[in-house]
Design an enzyme around this catalytic site. Structure first.
Site, PDB file in Angstrom:
ATOM      1  N   ASP A 229     -18.574 -20.681 -37.280  1.00  0.00           N
ATOM      2  CA  ASP A 229     -19.194 -20.918 -38.583  1.00  0.00           C
ATOM      3  C   ASP A 229     -20.050 -22.175 -38.564  1.00  0.00           C
ATOM      4  OD1 ASP A 229     -19.283 -20.442 -41.590  1.00  0.00           O
ATOM      5  OD2 ASP A 229     -18.442 -22.476 -41.503  1.00  0.00           O
ATOM      6  N   GLU A 291     -23.056 -18.410 -35.813  1.00  0.00           N
ATOM      7  CA  GLU A 291     -23.796 -18.300 -37.074  1.00  0.00           C
ATOM      8  C   GLU A 291     -25.014 -19.210 -36.938  1.00  0.00           C
ATOM      9  OE1 GLU A 291     -23.351 -18.812 -41.918  1.00  0.00           O
ATOM     10  OE2 GLU A 291     -22.213 -20.104 -40.584  1.00  0.00           O
TER      11      GLU A 291
END
Length: 585
Positions: A229, A291
């Protein structure tokens, strides 16, 4: 243009000519290179205990569905203990399961059962920050002399007119200053996201060791890899320079800044190389997914490690799916070619939907009311995702055409960014509503009358049960495409080349592996019929002989396309056609 048979002939069993401009990649059976990865937002997939919140047992119960769809791996958004300020992206313990999602035993059973269904489990790993209730931050914020003080980014601030203010102009994604004063030590800590999400200091080797140990904890339990993330934000400028101001304000009402000092700093690549080396010690081809919202393909290539390919196996190419929401054949052609040619032969990872963006069924159909046109556009996007040379990343409900159900009142918003930014920013609740399984109350997601987010109103007709029964549904379209990825070697292992490259309305390309049928895909990205003539010889596949070639439709949105036998035909509005080149009898 006349389509002479000799000019358009294709062969199925001979190697490409030396002059071919299509690159045939080496056959590689590494699992993630052929995978369909399916993101599950655990709060919203399946509630097993009637509390209105999805859980791990619920995911386990739906493995039959995922296997039948053709999913190779599931990526589970954070399911660790968390105060849930940002619904799991504020982690208070990296080595456990939040009680609302279940237990470690539930997780172990999910991994074991998923393995029986030939499905791997990938976890979300929040590398940039923790919760402010994590034991590391509780220690770090307790005193300036605490051993974990420098596990986070602290600064005393500066004096302006006798007041202590943040050291610079850096802003939080969720609005306001990215610096928060700690009441105990009277110093500021940095938070790129919510104030309850303090950023870790990755310049401290102890932080890296601790995070790597957490990853090892889950890989020892059978996890197949991680989606990292917000990974480009690990490092900040040590000089704490103000970021350049750009014109205008954002949806939070803050001035726009160029995040050159807080995003995608070069030091992050050293961490990625060490992380890749650590993960590589585990068997089973564990995978690292990033990401990575990046501006161009050259930056994406850096996240693979460039020519060395020693960083992430699969940084997300979000340029194709999220840089625009306009159907534009020229744009898609360029961007697919960019990732095909600009990453040193690494495997592209394409994505059109996730938990942070309005669903593609809405983004790409703005202003379109015709349900047939909307259905065709959804099928067109699915075709691009699942027939291009890529690893395909899907989001739960994408295969149904689930729509974005954005709250209409601020008091109904659960997402922090929607609360702070209302009404310009309404948050991400709309793309996180419960999975629509059937037409029963709460769409078969839960037995309770009140779920954590309301089920979208269209669940009575748009759901798994209804679409399974409809052979022309978007769900069955996905199932056919995924089966094609697995069973058609040209799509699974072949090269990819654009056709009819000057066409501004239709995107066409061919997938080919010597010894197998070439597969041709044409996508009409306009609301008008488009007549096309595909110069298949541009792929430089040698001729079959004097009898020429024959096309046969494999999958199409419109029944009239089933009769296509040559490379000259008309596509109805927003139509998709997939065909194979056959040896004539």
């Amino acid at each position: 243009m006349r389509l002479a048979a000799a000019l358009l002939s294709l062969v199925l069993a001979a190697p490409l000519s030396a002059q071919s401009s299509m690159t045939i990649p080496p056959i590689d059976n590494t699992w993630w290179k052929h995978a369909v990865i399916y993101e599950i937002y655990p709060r919203s997939f399946q509630d097993s205990n009637g509390d209105g919140i999805g859980d791990l047992v619920g995911i386990t119960r739906r493995l039959d569905y995922l296997e039948a769809l053709g999913v190779d791996a599931i990526w589970i958004s954070p399911m660790y203990p968390s105060p849930q300020v940002d619904f799991g992206y504020d982690i208070s313990d990296y080595e456990n399961v939040d009680p609302q999602y279940g237990t470690l035993a539930d997780f172990d059973r999910l991994v074991a059962e998923a393995n029986k269904h030939h499905i791997r489990v990938i976890l979300d790993w929040v590398v940039n920050h923790t919760s402010d209730r994590h034991k590391w931050f509780l220690e770090s914020s307790s005193s300036k002399s605490n051993p974990k003080r420098d596990w986070y980014v602290w600064n005393p601030g500066k004096k302006v007119d006798g007041k202590t203010v943040p050291p610079n102009n850096w802003e939080s994604v969720f609005g306001g200053s990215a610096w928060e004063m700690s009441p105990k030590t009277k110093e500021f800590y940095y938070h790129d996201f919510y104030k309850q999400q303090p950023d870790l200091n990755w310049r401290n080797p102890a932080v890296e060791r601790a995070m790597f140990e957490g990853m090892q904890f889950w890989m020892d339990r059978g996890v197949a890899g991680y989606r990292l993330d917000a990974v480009p934000t690990l490092f900040e400028d040590t000089q704490l320079r103000d970021e350049p101001v750009k014109p205008g304000v954002n949806k939070q009402g803050d001035v726009n800044l160029d995040d050159v000092y807080t995003n995608n700093l070069p030091e992050v690549h050293d961490v990625m190389r060490r992380m890749r080396a650590m993960v590589a010690k585990y068997p089973g081809d564990r995978v690292l997914i990033g990401e990575t919202y990046l501006p161009n393909i050259a930056e994406v290539d850096k996240w693979y490690g460039g020519e060395k390919k020693d960083e992430l196996q699969l940084p997300m190419d979000t340029i194709i799916g999220f840089s625009s929401s306009t159907l534009d054949a020229a744009r898609f052609r360029k961007q697919l070619t960019d990732v095909e040619t600009g990453v040193h032969g690494s495997q592209p990872l394409l994505v059109f939907d996730n938990h942070d963006n309005e669903r593609s069924t809405d983004r790409y159909t703005v202003g379109i009311q015709d349900p047939v046109a909307k259905d065709h556009i959804a099928k067109l996007l699915a075709t691009m995702l699942l027939t291009a040379r890529d690893t395909a990343l899907m989001y739960y409900g994408e295969e149904l055409g689930m729509t974005t159900a954005t709250p209409t009142r601020k008091e109904d918003v659960k997402d922090p960014i929607g609360i702070t930014g209302w009404p310009a920013e309404k948050g991400r609740d709309g793309e996180r509503t419960p999975m629509q399984w059937d037409s029963s109350p709460q769409a078969g997601f839960s037995t309770t009358a009140k779920t954590w987010l309301p089920v979208a109103p269209n669940y009575t007709t748009l759901n798994v049960q209804a679409e399974l029964a409809d052979p022309n549904s978007l769900l069955n379209w996905h199932k056919k495409l995924i089966k094609m990825r697995r069973t058609r070697d040209s799509v699974r292992d072949g090269g990819m080349m654009m056709l009819d490259e000057s066409n501004q309305s239709v995107l066409s390309y061919v997938r080919y592996l010597p010894g197998h049928h070439a597969i041709v895909i044409s996508l009409n990205m306009t609301d008008k019929p488009q007549t096309i003539s595909l110069d298949l010889a541009a792929a430089k596949i040698p001729p079959t002989g004097p009898e020429g070639y024959v096309l046969r439709t494999l999958q199409a949105t419109d029944t009239e396309l089933n009769a296509v036998t040559t490379a000259h035909f008309t596509l109805p509005p927003y139509a998709t056609w997939i065909g194979e080149v056959q040896v004539p009898k």
